[in-house]
Design a protein around this motif. Structure first.
Motif, short mmCIF file in Angstrom:
data_model
loop_
_atom_site.label_atom_id
_atom_site.label_comp_id
_atom_site.label_asym_id
_atom_site.label_seq_id
_atom_site.Cartn_x
_atom_site.Cartn_y
_atom_site.Cartn_z
N LYS A 130 0.84 -1.20 0.00
CA LYS A 130 0.00 0.00 0.00
C LYS A 130 0.88 1.25 0.00
CE LYS A 130 -2.63 -1.84 3.67
NZ LYS A 130 -3.44 -1.58 4.84
N ILE A 131 0.28 2.35 -0.42
CA ILE A 131 0.92 3.64 -0.25
C ILE A 131 0.57 4.09 1.17
CG2 ILE A 131 1.01 6.04 -1.02
CD1 ILE A 131 0.16 5.03 -3.81
N LEU A 132 1.57 4.41 1.95
CA LEU A 132 1.36 4.73 3.37
C LEU A 132 0.43 5.91 3.57
CD1 LEU A 132 2.12 3.98 6.30
CD2 LEU A 132 3.96 5.64 6.12
N GLY B 274 -3.26 4.75 1.71
CA GLY B 274 -3.82 3.43 1.93
C GLY B 274 -4.16 2.71 0.63
N PHE B 275 -3.85 3.31 -0.51
CA PHE B 275 -4.14 2.70 -1.81
C PHE B 275 -3.33 1.41 -1.98
CE2 PHE B 275 -2.82 2.19 -6.30
CZ PHE B 275 -4.07 1.93 -6.86
N VAL B 276 -4.04 0.29 -2.21
CA VAL B 276 -3.38 -0.99 -2.43
C VAL B 276 -2.95 -1.06 -3.89
CG1 VAL B 276 -3.66 -3.50 -2.43
CG2 VAL B 276 -4.72 -2.14 -0.61
N PHE B 277 -1.65 -1.15 -4.12
CA PHE B 277 -1.13 -1.19 -5.49
C PHE B 277 -0.67 -2.59 -5.89
CE2 PHE B 277 2.48 -0.12 -2.82
CZ PHE B 277 3.47 -0.96 -3.29
N LEU C 1 6.53 -3.73 6.78
CA LEU C 1 7.63 -2.84 6.45
C LEU C 1 7.11 -1.47 6.07
CD1 LEU C 1 9.77 -5.22 4.21
CD2 LEU C 1 10.06 -4.74 6.64
N LEU C 2 7.66 -0.42 6.66
CA LEU C 2 7.39 0.96 6.28
C LEU C 2 8.64 1.45 5.58
CD1 LEU C 2 5.72 2.20 9.59
CD2 LEU C 2 4.64 1.16 7.59
N ILE C 3 8.51 1.69 4.27
CA ILE C 3 9.68 1.90 3.43
C ILE C 3 9.67 3.30 2.80
CG2 ILE C 3 10.96 1.03 1.44
CD1 ILE C 3 9.59 -1.69 1.90
N PRO C 4 10.69 4.11 3.10
CA PRO C 4 10.79 5.41 2.44
C PRO C 4 11.05 5.22 0.95
CG PRO C 4 12.72 5.03 3.81
CD PRO C 4 11.80 3.88 4.03
N SER C 5 10.69 6.20 0.16
CA SER C 5 10.79 6.06 -1.30
C SER C 5 12.20 5.75 -1.78
CB SER C 5 10.27 7.32 -1.99
OG SER C 5 11.06 8.45 -1.70
N ARG C 6 13.21 6.23 -1.08
CA ARG C 6 14.59 5.99 -1.53
C ARG C 6 14.97 4.51 -1.44
NH1 ARG C 6 14.55 8.52 3.32
NH2 ARG C 6 15.71 7.61 5.06
N TYR C 7 14.24 3.71 -0.67
CA TYR C 7 14.49 2.27 -0.59
C TYR C 7 13.41 1.48 -1.32
CZ TYR C 7 18.21 3.27 2.63
OH TYR C 7 19.38 3.74 3.18
N ALA C 8 12.63 2.18 -2.14
CA ALA C 8 11.60 1.54 -2.95
C ALA C 8 11.86 1.90 -4.42
CB ALA C 8 10.21 1.97 -2.49
N TYR C 9 11.02 2.75 -4.99
CA TYR C 9 11.15 3.10 -6.40
C TYR C 9 11.64 4.52 -6.61
CZ TYR C 9 8.56 -1.21 -6.81
OH TYR C 9 8.18 -2.52 -6.69
N GLY C 10 11.88 5.25 -5.53
CA GLY C 10 12.45 6.59 -5.62
C GLY C 10 11.62 7.55 -6.45
N PRO C 11 12.27 8.38 -7.24
CA PRO C 11 11.56 9.41 -8.02
C PRO C 11 10.95 8.87 -9.31
CG PRO C 11 13.90 9.63 -8.37
CD PRO C 11 13.72 8.53 -7.34
N PRO D 270 2.68 6.46 -7.73
CA PRO D 270 3.34 7.73 -8.05
C PRO D 270 4.81 7.74 -7.63
CG PRO D 270 1.35 8.07 -6.71
CD PRO D 270 1.63 6.61 -6.73
N ALA D 271 5.56 8.64 -8.21
CA ALA D 271 6.96 8.82 -7.82
C ALA D 271 7.03 9.23 -6.35
CB ALA D 271 7.59 9.91 -8.69
N ASN D 272 8.13 8.86 -5.70
CA ASN D 272 8.41 9.22 -4.30
C ASN D 272 7.35 8.73 -3.33
OD1 ASN D 272 10.92 10.56 -4.81
ND2 ASN D 272 9.74 12.26 -5.65
N SER D 273 6.79 7.56 -3.57
CA SER D 273 5.78 7.00 -2.67
C SER D 273 6.44 6.29 -1.49
CB SER D 273 4.90 5.99 -3.41
OG SER D 273 4.13 6.62 -4.39
N VAL D 274 5.95 6.58 -0.29
CA VAL D 274 6.35 5.87 0.91
C VAL D 274 5.44 4.64 0.99
CG1 VAL D 274 6.57 5.96 3.42
CG2 VAL D 274 7.09 7.99 2.04
N LEU D 275 6.04 3.46 1.13
CA LEU D 275 5.29 2.22 1.01
C LEU D 275 5.10 1.52 2.35
CD1 LEU D 275 6.91 0.84 -2.25
CD2 LEU D 275 4.97 2.40 -1.99
#
Length: 166
Positions: free
Chosen positions: A89-91, A94-97, A131-141, A150-155
């Motif tokens: 999800k996007i933190l 709450g959108f489940v992707f 896991l709560l993951i900042p965008s830099r450890y996911a898909y970034g920009p 979306p870009a810079n999503s916290v997951l």
């Protein structure tokens, strides 16, 4: 005289039009990291019952509820294959992707996002981790259009680890 002024004006327009006006990528990275870290810390403050722990100094947080850490002795490497079930999800919304319902895909740990590489080793087979993951450890920009991310999503991932193969 007018022609000289016109030529100088044209040349200056060409020269200044070619100058890059972008922001330093390191500055953008640090700014986004601060935004992501604040989103996660605000979320944890608003949900104070969560027993979140931080993975080193990364900004990735994990939550393993009592009795849900799994069992066994596992050595994780980049070539370790993990079989999982998960909901992503996007933190902030709450959108489940992404979600696995009836199937359990396997991935090589070194080929998944860095947040998973840091978070999955916190549990053993049979375990569950959030896991709560900042965008830099996911898909970034980089937006992931195929999954509407979306870009810079916290997951926010809920992961169940079904198996580990080395």
């Amino acid at each position: 005289m007018n022609r000289i002024l016109l030529v100088l004006l044209l040349l200056s327009t060409i020269i200044f039009g070619c100058v890059k006006s972008s922001v330093d990528p390191a500055v953008q990275y640090r700014a986004q990291a601060a935004i992501d870290d604040k989103i996660i810390s605000d979320y944890l403050a608003a949900n104070s019952t969560l027993k979140a722990k931080r993975v080193d100094t990364t900004g990735v947080y994990y939550i393993v509820n009592d009795g849900e850490g799994g069992t066994g002795n596992v050595l994780y490497t980049n070539s370790t294959q993990v079989t999982v079930g998960f909901t992503g999800k996007i933190l902030t919304s709450g959108f489940v992707f992404a979600q696995t319902d009836q199937f359990h895909p396997s991935y090589v740990l070194g080929a998944v996002i860095k947040g998973w590489q840091l978070g999955i080793p916190q549990i053993k087979p049979g375990g569950k981790v959030r896991l709560l993951i900042p965008s830099r450890y996911a898909y970034g920009p980089y937006a992931q259009d195929s999954i509407h991310l979306p870009a810079n999503s916290v997951l926010d991932f809920q992961i169940q680890l079904y198996g580990v193969t080395n």
